[in-house]
Enzyme design. Structure first.
Site, PDB file in Angstrom:
ATOM      1  N   THR A  20       0.815  -1.212   0.000  1.00  0.00           N
ATOM      2  CA  THR A  20       0.000   0.000   0.000  1.00  0.00           C
ATOM      3  C   THR A  20       0.846   1.258   0.000  1.00  0.00           C
ATOM      4  OG1 THR A  20      -1.830  -1.104   1.101  1.00  0.00           O
ATOM      5  CG2 THR A  20      -1.719   1.277   1.352  1.00  0.00           C
ATOM      6  N   TYR A  34      -8.296   0.591  -3.248  1.00  0.00           N
ATOM      7  CA  TYR A  34      -7.231   1.106  -4.123  1.00  0.00           C
ATOM      8  C   TYR A  34      -6.444  -0.086  -4.623  1.00  0.00           C
ATOM      9  CZ  TYR A  34      -4.782   0.001   0.139  1.00  0.00           C
ATOM     10  OH  TYR A  34      -4.315  -0.677   1.232  1.00  0.00           O
ATOM     11  N   THR A 100       1.708  -4.458   4.081  1.00  0.00           N
ATOM     12  CA  THR A 100       1.608  -4.711   5.522  1.00  0.00           C
ATOM     13  C   THR A 100       1.081  -6.104   5.859  1.00  0.00           C
ATOM     14  OG1 THR A 100      -0.553  -3.650   5.546  1.00  0.00           O
ATOM     15  CG2 THR A 100       1.347  -2.288   6.135  1.00  0.00           C
ATOM     16  N   ASP A 101       0.459  -6.793   4.883  1.00  0.00           N
ATOM     17  CA  ASP A 101      -0.150  -8.093   5.201  1.00  0.00           C
ATOM     18  C   ASP A 101       0.862  -9.113   5.719  1.00  0.00           C
ATOM     19  OD1 ASP A 101      -2.430  -6.911   4.332  1.00  0.00           O
ATOM     20  OD2 ASP A 101      -2.878  -8.350   2.735  1.00  0.00           O
ATOM     21  N   LYS A 173       0.551  -7.382  12.581  1.00  0.00           N
ATOM     22  CA  LYS A 173      -0.569  -6.561  12.117  1.00  0.00           C
ATOM     23  C   LYS A 173      -1.814  -7.018  12.873  1.00  0.00           C
ATOM     24  CE  LYS A 173      -2.778  -5.047   7.799  1.00  0.00           C
ATOM     25  NZ  LYS A 173      -2.801  -5.210   6.339  1.00  0.00           N
ATOM     26  N   GLU A 294      -1.644 -28.307  28.408  1.00  0.00           N
ATOM     27  CA  GLU A 294      -2.733 -28.687  27.498  1.00  0.00           C
ATOM     28  C   GLU A 294      -2.469 -30.001  26.765  1.00  0.00           C
ATOM     29  OE1 GLU A 294      -5.658 -27.183  27.130  1.00  0.00           O
ATOM     30  OE2 GLU A 294      -5.400 -25.092  27.758  1.00  0.00           O
TER      31      GLU A 294
END
Ligand SMILES: NC(=O)CC[C@H](N)C(=O)O
Length: 337
Positions: A20, A34, A100-101, A173, A294
């Site tokens: 971006t 965009y 940014t992903d 992110k 766990e």
């Protein structure tokens, strides 16, 4: 006199990969709609003339893509170019512009494999440069400022978003619609304000110079896949991933990397067949998976990813598997990095 000032400034190379920060929308009102990866690095640099006040900057277009499509081959290509530049006497710092992903994955990868103490800063933006209140210009200015500073040396790969300096290892992110998108469960390392860095803490995990991994010795990355988990999960994805050649499967588990009883037997069987099972957590604000909590990891010979989210666990697993397929060694690496 101007030549003199220029000499004193650090030499920073900006490697552009897309995202971006290089995006363009149809109108200034398009902050979220965009096209990413449209604007070339020369135009990005020309758009922030103030960069020349903090560093001698030059750019290279390494690729031009949206980061959700970054492949292992792309990671290696970028990593090799960063290493070449870091070895150059006339380069003081490196900035990587990135979507940014998967920015957190690339930053962590470089943090593991680059043998340098020179600053490496990965940066992106949440709005394209064509949008009102675009954040890319300031993020880039901050990245170049940090890359040119001596204090940033030896702190591992860093990310500058929203005025914060984050560790590339920790940052993730957390939201895809706000400019304050990047957070770390353990807090930012510092702030960058008007081109000056203010530091508060240091990364405690092994990185760059102190890492046992070196991009120069990595020819290719093994196949490591992620299986997302929930209560009613089936073993279909786990089995298919193993069948398609995954050397390790990151279990993106609930809570403490917990495993639904519906798939425990299949995961045990996959481990017996040689696939590494790595328990991670898909908890939103950051997981914290402990061994033998766990699930009996010692008994099943599974590995825990500790605080690494599934996508970061995948990066470390790929890099680690270039060195060893011993589950005890892998676990050591998951504690240390
Ligand atoms: N904010 C962004 O950079 C997202 C754009 C795109 N999906 C990418 O990661 O490249």
């Amino acid at each position: 006199k101007e030549a003199q000032t220029q000499q004193k400034l650090a030499n920073v190379v900006i490697l552009a990969t897309g995202g971006t920060i290089a995006g363009a929308g149809a109108s200034a009102a398009n902050s979220a709609t965009y096209q990413a990866a449209k604007v070339g690095i020369d135009k990005l640099i020309a758009g922030v003339p103030e960069l020349s006040q903090v560093a001698n900057v030059r750019g290279e277009q390494v690729m031009q893509i949206a980061s959700e499509s970054i492949t292992n081959e792309n990671l290696l290509q970028l990593g090799r170019r960063v290493a070449e530049l870091a070895d150059s006497a006339d380069v003081d710092g490196i900035v990587i512009t990135h979507g940014t992903d998967t920015l957190e994955e690339t930053a962590y990868f470089l943090n593991l494999v680059e043998k340098t103490d020179k600053p490496i800063i990965v940066v992106g933006s949440m709005r394209p440069g064509t949008a009102m209140s675009a954040d890319g210009m300031l993020n880039l200015y901050n990245a170049v400022a940090v890359a040119s500073s001596k204090e940033a040396r030896g702190k591992g790969v860093l990310v500058t978003m929203n005025d914060e300096i984050q560790s590339g290892r920790d940052v993730s992110k957390m939201i895809n619609i706000k400019t304050e998108a990047f957070k770390s469960a353990w807090g930012p390392l510092g702030m960058v304000v008007e081109g000056k860095s203010y530091w508060f803490r240091l990364p405690a995990k092994r990185h760059t110079m102190d890492s046992e991994f070196d991009i120069k010795n990595i020819k290719s990355l093994p196949d490591v896949e992620i299986a997302y988990s929930y209560g009613n999960v089936s073993d279909t994805a786990y089995k298919a991933l193993a069948q398609s050649g995954a050397k390790a499967i990151i279990h993106a588990g609930t809570g403490n990397g917990s495993v639904s009883s519906r798939v425990v037997p299949s995961l045990q069987a996959l481990r017996k067949d040689g696939v590494q099972i790595i328990r991670s957590s898909h908890v939103n604000a950051g997981g914290f998976v402990l061994r033998n909590a766990e699930q009996p990891d010692d008994k099943y010979d599974w590995v825990v990813a500790h605080d690494l989210n599934p996508q970061k666990a995948r990066i470390l697993a790929m890099v680690a598997l270039t060195k060893t397929n011993d589950s005890k060694e892998l676990q050591r690496m998951f504690w240390e990095y």
